[in-house]
Structure formats: structure tokens, C-alpha cells
Design a protein around this motif. Sequence first.
Motif, mmCIF file in Angstrom:
data_model
loop_
_atom_site.group_PDB
_atom_site.id
_atom_site.type_symbol
_atom_site.label_atom_id
_atom_site.label_comp_id
_atom_site.label_asym_id
_atom_site.label_seq_id
_atom_site.Cartn_x
_atom_site.Cartn_y
_atom_site.Cartn_z
ATOM 1 N N PRO A 157 0.826 -1.205 0.000
ATOM 2 C CA PRO A 157 0.000 0.000 0.000
ATOM 3 C C PRO A 157 0.863 1.257 0.000
ATOM 4 O O PRO A 157 1.932 1.296 0.608
ATOM 5 N N SER A 158 0.386 2.283 -0.688
ATOM 6 C CA SER A 158 1.187 3.504 -0.824
ATOM 7 C C SER A 158 1.236 4.323 0.467
ATOM 8 O O SER A 158 2.232 4.983 0.725
ATOM 9 N N ASP A 159 0.190 4.300 1.252
ATOM 10 C CA ASP A 159 0.167 5.078 2.497
ATOM 11 C C ASP A 159 -0.289 4.181 3.648
ATOM 12 O O ASP A 159 -1.429 4.273 4.096
ATOM 13 N N PRO A 160 0.603 3.292 4.116
ATOM 14 C CA PRO A 160 0.191 2.382 5.181
ATOM 15 C C PRO A 160 0.116 3.094 6.526
ATOM 16 O O PRO A 160 0.825 4.069 6.773
ATOM 17 N N GLY A 161 -0.735 2.587 7.377
ATOM 18 C CA GLY A 161 -0.806 3.092 8.737
ATOM 19 C C GLY A 161 0.310 2.500 9.575
ATOM 20 O O GLY A 161 1.227 1.840 9.066
ATOM 21 N N VAL A 162 0.217 2.723 10.870
ATOM 22 C CA VAL A 162 1.268 2.246 11.764
ATOM 23 C C VAL A 162 1.320 0.723 11.767
ATOM 24 O O VAL A 162 2.389 0.121 11.623
ATOM 25 N N TYR A 163 0.169 0.080 11.934
ATOM 26 C CA TYR A 163 0.156 -1.378 12.002
ATOM 27 C C TYR A 163 0.513 -2.012 10.656
ATOM 28 O O TYR A 163 1.171 -3.048 10.605
ATOM 29 N N ALA A 164 0.087 -1.402 9.571
ATOM 30 C CA ALA A 164 0.448 -1.916 8.255
ATOM 31 C C ALA A 164 1.946 -1.770 8.014
ATOM 32 O O ALA A 164 2.575 -2.651 7.414
ATOM 33 N N SER A 165 2.534 -0.682 8.472
ATOM 34 C CA SER A 165 3.990 -0.508 8.348
ATOM 35 C C SER A 165 4.738 -1.570 9.140
ATOM 36 O O SER A 165 5.738 -2.127 8.664
ATOM 37 N N ILE A 166 4.249 -1.854 10.338
ATOM 38 C CA ILE A 166 4.868 -2.902 11.147
ATOM 39 C C ILE A 166 4.720 -4.258 10.454
ATOM 40 O O ILE A 166 5.660 -5.051 10.396
#
Length: 88
Positions: free
Chosen positions: A41-50
Motif C-alpha cells: 500500500p502507498s500510504d500504510p498506517g502504523v500497524y500496516a507498516s509494522i
Amino acid sequence: MADEFAKGLGILTTAGLAWMVLAGWYTTASFAEGQLLAPPPSDPGVYASIGLFLKDALFWFAVLGALTFWVVVPLVEQAREAWAERSS
């Protein structure tokens, strides 16, 4: 040597399964296109980044962990045996 093979296989299986789960969550655009390999995803949230970081870490852990127990550990043991024979 069988225990090293089992350890490498366990690491490869467990980390590979976890990688597939995270790749299915974050990098599967649709079932008709390339699964598990779509761009993240182009703009992941905190949990998606983790999750994306953990996905990459698990991939390399699976690859390097299996190679360590299947290649490096046996080579080190053979080198130790050869060194012991040479020095005695």
C-alpha cells in the motif's frame, strides 16, 4: 546432521508460512492478478507498516536461517573436524 536439517526446515516452514499470511494481507491486490507479489500500500498506517516490515524480516529470516543450518553449520563442523585431525 539430522537435527540441523530439522531446525532449518522448521525455520523455513514457520517463517515462510508467516510471510505468506502477511503477504496475503498486505500485498494481494486481487485474486485475478499476481497474488502475494503486488506492490505494498502507498500510504500504510502504523500497524500496516509494522506488518510490512515484519513480512520482509520473516522472508530473510526464512532464507538465511535455512541456509545457516543447511550450509554454514555443516561447513563449520567439517572445518573443525579437519582442523582437529590436522593438529593431532
